[in-house]
Motif scaffolding. Structure first.
Motif, PDB file in Angstrom:
ATOM      1  N   MET A   1       0.869  -1.172   0.000  1.00 63.45           N
ATOM      2  CA  MET A   1       0.000   0.000   0.000  1.00 63.45           C
ATOM      3  C   MET A   1       0.908   1.224   0.000  1.00 63.45           C
ATOM      4  O   MET A   1       1.852   1.315   0.785  1.00 63.45           O
ATOM      5  N   VAL A   2       0.619   2.157  -0.878  1.00 63.29           N
ATOM      6  CA  VAL A   2       1.446   3.335  -1.083  1.00 63.29           C
ATOM      7  C   VAL A   2       0.664   4.579  -0.668  1.00 63.29           C
ATOM      8  O   VAL A   2      -0.438   4.813  -1.162  1.00 63.29           O
ATOM      9  N   SER A   3       1.237   5.356   0.244  1.00 61.04           N
ATOM     10  CA  SER A   3       0.611   6.598   0.683  1.00 61.04           C
ATOM     11  C   SER A   3       0.984   7.722  -0.275  1.00 61.04           C
ATOM     12  O   SER A   3       2.161   7.960  -0.532  1.00 61.04           O
ATOM     13  N   LYS A   4      -0.015   8.414  -0.767  1.00 56.53           N
ATOM     14  CA  LYS A   4       0.223   9.536  -1.675  1.00 56.53           C
ATOM     15  C   LYS A   4       0.380  10.859  -0.936  1.00 56.53           C
ATOM     16  O   LYS A   4       0.677  11.874  -1.558  1.00 56.53           O
ATOM     17  N   ILE A   5       0.170  10.855   0.379  1.00 55.06           N
ATOM     18  CA  ILE A   5       0.209  12.108   1.135  1.00 55.06           C
ATOM     19  C   ILE A   5       1.329  12.155   2.174  1.00 55.06           C
ATOM     20  O   ILE A   5       1.501  13.173   2.826  1.00 55.06           O
ATOM     21  N   SER A   6       2.095  11.079   2.320  1.00 55.32           N
ATOM     22  CA  SER A   6       3.176  11.056   3.315  1.00 55.32           C
ATOM     23  C   SER A   6       4.362  11.881   2.849  1.00 55.32           C
ATOM     24  O   SER A   6       4.685  11.906   1.653  1.00 55.32           O
ATOM     25  N   ASP A   7       5.024  12.539   3.784  1.00 54.72           N
ATOM     26  CA  ASP A   7       6.280  13.214   3.482  1.00 54.72           C
ATOM     27  C   ASP A   7       7.342  12.155   3.222  1.00 54.72           C
ATOM     28  O   ASP A   7       7.334  11.090   3.839  1.00 54.72           O
ATOM     29  N   ILE A   8       8.254  12.458   2.322  1.00 52.59           N
ATOM     30  CA  ILE A   8       9.307  11.508   1.965  1.00 52.59           C
ATOM     31  C   ILE A   8      10.614  11.958   2.584  1.00 52.59           C
ATOM     32  O   ILE A   8      11.025  13.120   2.433  1.00 52.59           O
ATOM     33  N   HIS A   9      11.256  11.015   3.279  1.00 56.81           N
ATOM     34  CA  HIS A   9      12.510  11.280   3.971  1.00 56.81           C
ATOM     35  C   HIS A   9      13.574  10.297   3.497  1.00 56.81           C
ATOM     36  O   HIS A   9      13.267   9.288   2.859  1.00 56.81           O
ATOM     37  N   ARG A  10      14.800  10.590   3.850  1.00 59.21           N
ATOM     38  CA  ARG A  10      15.915   9.715   3.526  1.00 59.21           C
ATOM     39  C   ARG A  10      15.633   8.306   4.072  1.00 59.21           C
ATOM     40  O   ARG A  10      15.142   8.151   5.187  1.00 59.21           O
ATOM     41  N   PHE A  11      15.909   7.307   3.262  1.00 60.83           N
ATOM     42  CA  PHE A  11      15.776   5.869   3.532  1.00 60.83           C
ATOM     43  C   PHE A  11      14.346   5.341   3.429  1.00 60.83           C
ATOM     44  O   PHE A  11      14.108   4.155   3.629  1.00 60.83           O
ATOM     45  N   ASP A  12      13.382   6.201   3.100  1.00 60.56           N
ATOM     46  CA  ASP A  12      12.026   5.713   2.826  1.00 60.56           C
ATOM     47  C   ASP A  12      12.043   4.935   1.512  1.00 60.56           C
ATOM     48  O   ASP A  12      12.862   5.190   0.633  1.00 60.56           O
ATOM     49  N   LYS A  13      11.102   4.022   1.370  1.00 59.48           N
ATOM     50  CA  LYS A  13      10.911   3.306   0.120  1.00 59.48           C
ATOM     51  C   LYS A  13       9.791   4.000  -0.640  1.00 59.48           C
ATOM     52  O   LYS A  13       8.742   4.279  -0.060  1.00 59.48           O
ATOM     53  N   ILE A  14      10.055   4.301  -1.923  1.00 54.23           N
ATOM     54  CA  ILE A  14       9.071   5.023  -2.721  1.00 54.23           C
ATOM     55  C   ILE A  14       8.786   4.286  -4.025  1.00 54.23           C
ATOM     56  O   ILE A  14       9.603   3.495  -4.495  1.00 54.23           O
ATOM     57  N   ILE A  15       7.623   4.579  -4.575  1.00 53.44           N
ATOM     58  CA  ILE A  15       7.275   4.104  -5.914  1.00 53.44           C
ATOM     59  C   ILE A  15       7.204   5.344  -6.800  1.00 53.44           C
ATOM     60  O   ILE A  15       6.644   6.367  -6.397  1.00 53.44           O
ATOM     61  N   PHE A  16       7.809   5.241  -7.977  1.00 50.55           N
ATOM     62  CA  PHE A  16       7.843   6.381  -8.895  1.00 50.55           C
ATOM     63  C   PHE A  16       7.785   5.887 -10.324  1.00 50.55           C
ATOM     64  O   PHE A  16       8.078   4.722 -10.611  1.00 50.55           O
ATOM     65  N   HIS A  17       7.384   6.785 -11.214  1.00 50.56           N
ATOM     66  CA  HIS A  17       7.349   6.470 -12.634  1.00 50.56           C
ATOM     67  C   HIS A  17       8.795   6.442 -13.132  1.00 50.56           C
ATOM     68  O   HIS A  17       9.521   7.436 -13.022  1.00 50.56           O
ATOM     69  N   ALA A  18       9.205   5.313 -13.661  1.00 49.38           N
ATOM     70  CA  ALA A  18      10.593   5.133 -14.095  1.00 49.38           C
ATOM     71  C   ALA A  18      10.942   6.108 -15.215  1.00 49.38           C
ATOM     72  O   ALA A  18      10.180   6.256 -16.161  1.00 49.38           O
TER      73      ALA A  18
ATOM     74  N   VAL B   1      10.198   0.660  -7.580  1.00 49.76           N
ATOM     75  CA  VAL B   1      10.252   0.863  -6.132  1.00 49.76           C
ATOM     76  C   VAL B   1      11.727   0.864  -5.742  1.00 49.76           C
ATOM     77  O   VAL B   1      12.479  -0.025  -6.132  1.00 49.76           O
ATOM     78  N   LYS B   2      12.151   1.907  -5.029  1.00 48.30           N
ATOM     79  CA  LYS B   2      13.546   2.043  -4.595  1.00 48.30           C
ATOM     80  C   LYS B   2      13.570   2.739  -3.246  1.00 48.30           C
ATOM     81  O   LYS B   2      12.581   3.280  -2.775  1.00 48.30           O
ATOM     82  N   ARG B   3      14.745   2.778  -2.659  1.00 51.36           N
ATOM     83  CA  ARG B   3      14.955   3.442  -1.372  1.00 51.36           C
ATOM     84  C   ARG B   3      15.573   4.823  -1.620  1.00 51.36           C
ATOM     85  O   ARG B   3      16.510   4.956  -2.398  1.00 51.36           O
ATOM     86  N   VAL B   4      15.039   5.829  -0.961  1.00 56.96           N
ATOM     87  CA  VAL B   4      15.587   7.183  -1.072  1.00 56.96           C
ATOM     88  C   VAL B   4      16.901   7.228  -0.293  1.00 56.96           C
ATOM     89  O   VAL B   4      16.931   6.967   0.903  1.00 56.96           O
ATOM     90  N   ILE B   5      17.962   7.556  -0.977  1.00 61.07           N
ATOM     91  CA  ILE B   5      19.274   7.685  -0.337  1.00 61.07           C
ATOM     92  C   ILE B   5      19.608   9.158  -0.137  1.00 61.07           C
ATOM     93  O   ILE B   5      20.149   9.550   0.885  1.00 61.07           O
ATOM     94  N   GLY B   6      19.280   9.981  -1.118  1.00 61.55           N
ATOM     95  CA  GLY B   6      19.575  11.406  -1.025  1.00 61.55           C
ATOM     96  C   GLY B   6      18.356  12.264  -1.256  1.00 61.55           C
ATOM     97  O   GLY B   6      17.560  11.998  -2.159  1.00 61.55           O
ATOM     98  N   VAL B   7      18.212  13.273  -0.421  1.00 60.41           N
ATOM     99  CA  VAL B   7      17.133  14.256  -0.548  1.00 60.41           C
ATOM    100  C   VAL B   7      17.750  15.573  -1.021  1.00 60.41           C
ATOM    101  O   VAL B   7      18.981  15.721  -1.021  1.00 60.41           O
ATOM    102  N   PRO B   8      16.933  16.547  -1.430  1.00 60.26           N
ATOM    103  CA  PRO B   8      17.498  17.798  -1.941  1.00 60.26           C
ATOM    104  C   PRO B   8      18.547  18.410  -1.004  1.00 60.26           C
ATOM    105  O   PRO B   8      18.348  18.485   0.205  1.00 60.26           O
TER     106      PRO B   8
END
Length: 182
Positions: free
Chosen positions: A52-69, A77-84
């Motif tokens: 289940m993927v939340s469309k309203i959660s804030d995204i932080h370093r090391f979160d797992k996200i789904i994105f359009h490739a 689906v990948k893990r966020v390693i770096g944020v802005p």
């Protein structure tokens, strides 16, 4: 008798319409189901896992996200390693973000399969891979947990915030693995 039947039918139609509106709002604005395809997040997420993927959660370093490739007509689906604003370097299988070392416990199982001097993740700096010193505004640098078998930011660059579907919050299949994901 006819009037009672009409009222009952209208009551059912109204209930179904309200339920449909609620499902529509939840599905398109709050959360959405997704199926993991491939082994790039193994062992954290396996091919065929349903999440289940939340469309309203804030995204932080090391979160797992789904994105359009950015390099295929599918979602990853990948893990966020770096944020802005982050600078990233990998040296001798140690992750450095903004000059600070970070432990990656989710890689432990994959590292145990390596030969003595083999690395799970090749050495790199953000500048080597992307030409940029830091992760740009409204972008993320992502990597799969199965580093030797993952098409990720090391290959296609940054993931724009606008291409993110949402944050993986919960696995609901297979049933023996239901729950939050580390």
């Amino acid at each position: 008798m006819k009037n009672t039947r009409k009222k009952e039918i209208w009551s059912w139609v109204r209930t179904l319409l309200i339920a449909g509106v609620i499902v529509f709002i939840c599905r398109y604005f709050l959360f959405t189901p997704s199926t993991v395809l491939g082994d790039s997040m193994s062992p954290t997420l396996q091919n065929g896992n349903m999440v289940m993927v939340s469309k309203i959660s804030d995204i932080h370093r090391f979160d797992k996200i789904i994105f359009h490739a950015p390099d295929a007509d599918e979602d990853y689906v990948k893990r966020v390693i770096g944020v802005p604003g982050d600078s990233i370097e990998m040296k001798d299988d140690v992750l450095y973000i903004n000059g600070k070392t970070y432990d990656e416990p989710y890689l432990k199982q994959n590292k145990q399969t390596l030969a003595g001097d083999e690395h799970l993740t090749n050495n790199f700096t953000l500048k080597d891979l992307t030409g940029k010193e830091k992760v740009p505004k409204d972008s993320f640098f992502v990597m799969g947990d199965n580093r030797q078998n993952s098409r990720d930011s090391r290959y296609f660059g940054f993931v724009s915030k606008s291409s993110v579907v949402g944050k993986v919050e919960f696995r609901y299949f297979p049933f023996n693995e239901i729950g939050g994901i580390e």
